[in-house]
Each structure stands twice: as C-alpha cells, then as structure tokens.
Design an enzyme around this catalytic site. Structure first.
Site, PDB file in Angstrom:
ATOM      1  N   ASN A  23      -6.300  -2.589   2.408  1.00  0.00           N
ATOM      2  CA  ASN A  23      -6.004  -4.024   2.447  1.00  0.00           C
ATOM      3  C   ASN A  23      -7.635  -4.627   2.573  1.00  0.00           C
ATOM      4  O   ASN A  23      -8.406  -3.547   3.201  1.00  0.00           O
ATOM      5  CB  ASN A  23      -5.423  -4.711   4.033  1.00  0.00           C
ATOM      6  N   ARG A  28       1.017  -1.105   0.447  1.00  0.00           N
ATOM      7  CA  ARG A  28      -0.326   0.372  -0.005  1.00  0.00           C
ATOM      8  C   ARG A  28       0.762   0.970   0.042  1.00  0.00           C
ATOM      9  O   ARG A  28       0.575   1.992  -1.125  1.00  0.00           O
ATOM     10  CB  ARG A  28      -0.923   0.283   1.204  1.00  0.00           C
TER      11      ARG A  28
END
Length: 99
Positions: free
Chosen positions: A40, A22
């Site tokens: 996520n 990320r």
C-alpha cells in the site's frame, strides 16, 4: 539464461486498500508462478513489481487492470519500467507491510 522473462512495475488506483487487494494480488501472482512484491502507499494506491514469463506477466497485468479483489474497484492501472530480464531478482511474491 532464460529468455522471455519480463519485469514490470505497477500502480493500481481506485478502491484498492482495506479490500484484500494485496492478498489477492499475492495469491494470483503465485498461482501464475510470478515473483515480486506489492504494498500500500500513503496515497491510497497499491504499488509493486511483477516478474516472470512474458505470457504470465501479461495475464497478471490483465488481472490487475480488470479483476482485483472481490471488493475492490479499479479506476486505473499504470505500468512503468517494463523490461526483459534474464533471471529473477525476487525469490517469491511478497506483501510488504509498513514497519
């Protein structure tokens, strides 16, 4: 106003959690001047939306499919809801964390 902006939703499958995926996605998105978000999922994937000039969105899609973070292993990239937009709906590129 602006033509040539694109928006697309993505989901990346593979080893993409706990490998700074990320953070690297956010950094790459900002580097390309894109806006959007990523987070996520409970299923172990990373999902998000990217918005920006068409050529930069294509560059980001390639990065999501082939590069990712150094420790990640990308098995598959799925794209959905690809559209042309006239303006951004996001002001930055954010990482959404679980609350």
């Amino acid at each position: 106003m602006s033509s040539g902006f694109k928006t697309v939703d993505f989901e990346v499958f593979g080893r993409v959690q706990k490998v700074f995926f990320r953070k690297c996605t956010q950094e790459q998105g900002k580097k390309l001047g894109l806006r959007g978000w990523c987070k996520n999922t409970p299923e172990g994937t990373v999902i998000g939306t990217i918005q920006g000039p068409s050529d930069k969105v294509v560059e980001m899609i390639t990065w999501l499919r082939e590069v990712g973070s150094p420790a990640s292993h990308i098995d598959k990239l799925e794209l959905k809801n690809e559209n042309t937009i006239s303006d951004y709906t996001y002001s930055d590129f954010d990482i959404i964390r679980k609350k």
